[in-house]
Design a protein around this motif. Structure first.
Motif, short mmCIF file in Angstrom:
data_model
loop_
_atom_site.label_atom_id
_atom_site.label_comp_id
_atom_site.label_asym_id
_atom_site.label_seq_id
_atom_site.Cartn_x
_atom_site.Cartn_y
_atom_site.Cartn_z
N ARG A 1 -5.80 3.07 -7.50
CA ARG A 1 -4.96 2.26 -8.38
C ARG A 1 -3.50 2.70 -8.31
O ARG A 1 -2.59 1.88 -8.43
CB ARG A 1 -5.49 2.39 -9.81
N LYS A 2 -3.26 3.99 -8.10
CA LYS A 2 -1.90 4.50 -8.08
C LYS A 2 -1.32 4.62 -6.67
O LYS A 2 -0.12 4.80 -6.52
CB LYS A 2 -1.86 5.89 -8.73
N ALA A 3 -2.18 4.55 -5.66
CA ALA A 3 -1.73 4.80 -4.29
C ALA A 3 -0.87 3.66 -3.78
O ALA A 3 -0.98 2.51 -4.22
CB ALA A 3 -2.93 4.99 -3.37
N ILE A 4 0.02 3.98 -2.84
CA ILE A 4 0.85 2.98 -2.17
C ILE A 4 0.83 3.26 -0.68
O ILE A 4 0.49 4.36 -0.23
CB ILE A 4 2.30 3.00 -2.69
N PHE A 5 1.16 2.22 0.10
CA PHE A 5 1.34 2.32 1.54
C PHE A 5 0.09 2.88 2.22
O PHE A 5 -1.02 2.43 1.95
CB PHE A 5 2.59 3.15 1.86
N LYS A 6 0.27 3.88 3.06
CA LYS A 6 -0.83 4.40 3.86
C LYS A 6 -1.90 5.08 3.01
O LYS A 6 -3.07 5.12 3.38
CB LYS A 6 -0.30 5.40 4.89
N GLU A 7 -1.51 5.66 1.89
CA GLU A 7 -2.48 6.32 1.01
C GLU A 7 -3.55 5.31 0.58
O GLU A 7 -4.73 5.60 0.57
CB GLU A 7 -1.77 6.87 -0.22
N LYS A 8 -3.13 4.11 0.21
CA LYS A 8 -4.08 3.09 -0.23
C LYS A 8 -4.97 2.66 0.92
O LYS A 8 -6.18 2.43 0.73
CB LYS A 8 -3.30 1.90 -0.79
N LEU A 9 -4.41 2.54 2.11
CA LEU A 9 -5.21 2.15 3.28
C LEU A 9 -6.23 3.23 3.62
O LEU A 9 -7.39 2.93 3.96
CB LEU A 9 -4.29 1.90 4.47
N ARG A 10 -5.84 4.49 3.50
CA ARG A 10 -6.77 5.60 3.77
C ARG A 10 -7.94 5.56 2.78
O ARG A 10 -9.11 5.72 3.16
CB ARG A 10 -6.02 6.92 3.65
N LEU A 11 -7.63 5.34 1.50
CA LEU A 11 -8.68 5.28 0.49
C LEU A 11 -9.56 4.05 0.68
O LEU A 11 -10.75 4.07 0.34
CB LEU A 11 -8.06 5.28 -0.90
N LYS A 12 -8.99 2.99 1.23
CA LYS A 12 -9.79 1.80 1.50
C LYS A 12 -10.88 2.10 2.53
O LYS A 12 -12.04 1.67 2.37
CB LYS A 12 -8.89 0.66 1.98
N TRP A 13 -10.53 2.84 3.59
CA TRP A 13 -11.53 3.25 4.57
C TRP A 13 -12.60 4.12 3.92
O TRP A 13 -13.80 3.98 4.22
CB TRP A 13 -10.87 4.02 5.72
N LEU A 14 -12.18 5.01 3.03
CA LEU A 14 -13.13 5.88 2.33
C LEU A 14 -14.10 5.05 1.48
O LEU A 14 -15.32 5.26 1.52
CB LEU A 14 -12.36 6.87 1.44
N VAL A 15 -13.57 4.10 0.72
CA VAL A 15 -14.41 3.28 -0.15
C VAL A 15 -15.39 2.45 0.67
O VAL A 15 -16.58 2.34 0.32
CB VAL A 15 -13.52 2.37 -1.03
N ILE A 16 -14.91 1.87 1.77
CA ILE A 16 -15.79 1.06 2.61
C ILE A 16 -16.93 1.91 3.18
O ILE A 16 -18.09 1.49 3.21
CB ILE A 16 -14.98 0.40 3.74
N GLY A 17 -16.61 3.15 3.60
CA GLY A 17 -17.65 4.04 4.11
C GLY A 17 -18.70 4.37 3.07
O GLY A 17 -19.91 4.33 3.33
N VAL A 18 -18.25 4.67 1.85
CA VAL A 18 -19.19 5.00 0.77
C VAL A 18 -20.05 3.79 0.41
O VAL A 18 -21.26 3.91 0.19
CB VAL A 18 -18.42 5.52 -0.46
#
Length: 704
Positions: free
Chosen positions: A154-171
């Motif tokens: 919710r707080k992430a921006i730019f690449k941080e949000k994209l990195r967490l998106k990959w993490l969420v998709i994996g989980v």
């Protein structure tokens, strides 16, 4: 079964690969998590392959450590990858989870061993209090991890949000496949889900600049299609050989040749399918070489701010696709510490950079944290917490995700996703600050190459552009000086007129009484004072012209009254006129100069000057005529009358005020001026002015 062995080996290899790629705390936590999953997978392999219960039970309990460690290291890993601040509460939760896992493992090994029972595919563990406590611990760990991930996303921006998106998709993939495995246990869906999930999570850990999920799937599909196409080609060749019974030593060479063609053709095929995908489906991709070639050609012909803005808009807003951008240049970039607008800057220092706006180039004030605050006629320091001092040492594009936490807040507060250095002679002389990226992939590899290339090329172009702007500013200043001189020329005659009139009033004898003479002299002094004040304002650049509704009859009467000793020689013929929208002061200059020239044209004992006005209803314009019976103007002088800098009667002692100035004033009012003259008989000037669209009631009635 063999699938468990393959999955376990993959988990261990993945853990080692991530650990070799980077020894950060996040990488270590992931490696332990992946290795724990591998140990648990080996336990599952033992349950399906070992039939001797006496051998299976000790191995089962020893390798069960991997299962118990999943819960605490799941929390630790998500804490690290989300960069969550580890407060006292979070430390307690991690400590409790780890202590619970170690406690139940110790109890399971020593005091409360898990009972195994036989199933069709081997053995399985009974659900006991140890399993119940573990299940609660794991569910709590999953909940904490999900909460940490949601809060960070919710707080992430730019690449941080994209990195967490990959993490969420994996989980999510691992969780869905794990639930499906309970329904179909013989399909090894759970093991496959674990492997896929760990691959996605590992990608979010090791990739410094993760690509977009859609782009990743698209790239994977392109590579898979390329590989399957070549494999199909190989199978076709092999089928042909079997069908025609061509299996011999010679055909082996053909197979080797086909295999070499496959190795050579795979990257070419991938490149072809990538271009095809870009043309058919994805418009975010572009040809890097083509864009560089076209941009270089455009840079070579960029000489104006408008052209530079169009080029920058194309590159940043439409090619790399960012929300906004801003250009900042160091004071060292400008000679004598001046900005492109010629303003004196403060003494430049290493960390004192300024933002400028000039013409159509939009340079904005990041000190206010905005991209849309124009800086017209001023500079704004971006100096803060050594932020630009840090950027000054960067020679390539710096991204928000790459900087240390100390400067991350500076990027975030200013809405900057990347800073592109403008390089000249090996040092940064400015930066292009890029706003929020609009593509899911944020900045692709080609984007980064393009930005670094542009930063190295645009510096020289900006130097030429600023030199060009300085030349334009110099010409503009010269034009302003000429304008001031021109205005002085317009007021030159008017300033002399009051003094000439005072002299004439003093030498007029008994024509006026003492009271009349005194009143008229004071009137001329007042007029001279007003003119001198106007000229001072012109010199200071504080003289502003304002149009108003004017009565041409009244202006003509005031102009005649300015010549108290000559007024008796003026015949008036005024018709009612509607108002004109004009610069009153300038129209007075026109009438005064025409009257002065008429008075100076005297070559007879009795000089007569006629001033008449009338209203042309057909063309909706007022007409004023100034005629005299003086010496007239020679035909050869009439031809160049409006372009000559001096008066038409300068040879008779005129003031030298050019009729070209009078013509300019009339044309500024959308009017016309004409002259008819006969040498020895006299001259008549006719000027026309349009009437105002909105007429006051009194003027309208007078016109009727």
């Amino acid at each position: 079964m063999i699938a468990y062995v393959i999955a376990a080996i993959f988990d261990f290899l993945l853990a080692g690969f991530v650990l070799l790629h980077g020894k950060s705390r996040t990488a270590v936590a992931f490696s332990i998590l992946s290795a724990s999953a591998g140990v648990w997978t080996i336990e599952l392999f033992f349950l399906t392959r070992i039939s001797d219960l006496s051998l299976l039970e000790p191995l089962f309990h020893i390798f069960r450590l991997g299962l118990f460690l999943l819960a605490p290291f799941l929390i630790i890993f998500h804490t690290l990858i989300t960069r969550t601040f580890v407060g006292t509460g979070l430390k307690v939760l991690i400590g409790c989870s780890l202590a619970t896992s170690l406690l139940i493992y110790g109890l399971n090994v020593s005091i409360f061993p898990t009972q195994l029972y036989q199933v069709p595919v081997g053995y399985s563990a009974r659900f006991d209090p140890i399993a119940a406590v573990y299940l609660v611990n794991f569910i709590v760990a999953c909940g904490i991890s999900a909460l940490l991930t949601y809060n960070a996303y919710r707080k992430a921006i730019f690449k941080e949000k994209l990195r967490l998106k990959w993490l969420v998709i994996g989980v999510v993939i691992g969780g869905i496949l794990g639930l499906i495995s309970f329904k179909f246990p013989k399909l090894f869906i759970g093991t496959m889900g674990s492997v896929i999930s760990l691959c996605f999570i590992a990608y979010s850990v090791i990739m410094h600049r993760p690509i977009g999920v859609r782009a990743g799937i698209s790239n994977g599909a392109v590579k898979a299609i390329s590989a399957f196409s070549l494999i199909a080609l190989y199978l076709v060749v092999d089928s042909i050989s079997i069908h025609f019974e061509m299996k011999n030593d010679g055909f082996v060479l053909v197979q080797i040749f086909v295999f070499l063609i496959m190795l050579e053709g795979y990257p070419r095929l991938v490149k072809y399918f990538t271009r095809l995908r870009g043309r058919l489906f994805d418009r975010e991709y572009y040809n890097y070489d083509f864009v560089v070639q076209m941009t270089a050609r455009a840079l070579s012909s960029t000489l104006t701010p408008v052209a530079m803005k169009k080029l920058a808009d194309q590159l940043f807003l439409r090619t790399t696709k960012v929300e906004n951008y801003s250009l900042h240049l160091s004071p060292h970039f400008f000679p004598d510490s001046k900005g492109p607008d010629g303003m004196e800057g403060s003494e430049p220092c290493a960390d004192d950079w300024r933002a400028y706006e000039y013409g159509d180039l939009q340079f904005t004030d990041h000190a206010k944290g905005e991209f849309d605050v124009p800086l017209r006629g001023k500079s704004s320091s971006l100096n803060g917490s050594g932020f630009l001092g840090f950027l000054q040492h960067q020679t390539e594009t710096t991204f928000y995700d790459e900087v240390v936490p100390r400067y991350k807040r500076d990027f975030q507060n200013r809405g900057i996703s990347a800073a592109v250095p403008i390089m000249v002679a090996g040092r940064a002389v400015g930066y292009v600050m890029l706003g929020r990226p609009l593509k899911e992939e944020q900045f692709s590899h080609d984007d980064i190459r393009l930005l670094n290339w542009f930063g190295g090329e645009v510096g020289g172009v900006l130097e030429k552009l600023i030199v060009h702007l300085r030349m334009e500013n110099t010409l503009h200043e010269a034009e302003k000086t000429l304008s001031v001189v021109s205005q002085f020329n317009e007021y030159n005659h008017d300033v002399k007129t009051p003094f000439s009139n005072i002299e004439a009033l003093i030498s007029a004898g008994d024509v006026f009484t003492d009271e009349e003479r005194e009143a008229k002299i004071l009137e001329q002094v007042h007029r001279g004072s007003m003119l001198v004040s106007t000229m001072v304002n012109v010199l200071k650049g504080q003289h502003y012209k304002t149009k108003s509704l004017c009565d041409l009859n009244q202006l003509a009467e005031e102009a005649i009254a300015s010549f108290p000793t000559q007024a008796k020689n003026v015949q008036r013929s005024f018709s009612p006129l509607p108002a004109s929208y004009a610069y009153e002061e300038e129209l007075k200059i026109v009438l005064l100069n025409l009257l002065t020239n008429a008075f100076h044209a005297k070559d007879k004992d009795s000089l007569q000057v006629q001033v008449s006005t009338h209203y042309d209803r057909t063309h909706r314009q007022v007409i004023c005529k100034v005629a005299d019976n003086g010496c007239g103007i020679a035909p050869e002088r009439l031809e160049a009358l409006w372009s000559r800098p001096g008066s038409s009667r300068k040879h008779l002692g005129g003031s030298g005020v050019g009729l070209a100035v009078i013509k300019r004033i009339i044309e500024e009012h959308d009017g016309t001026i004409a002259v008819v003259s006969t040498l020895g008989e006299g001259t008549e000037f006719t000027l026309t002015l349009p009437i105002a669209d909105i007429q006051p009631a009194s003027a309208s009635q007078a016109a009727r």
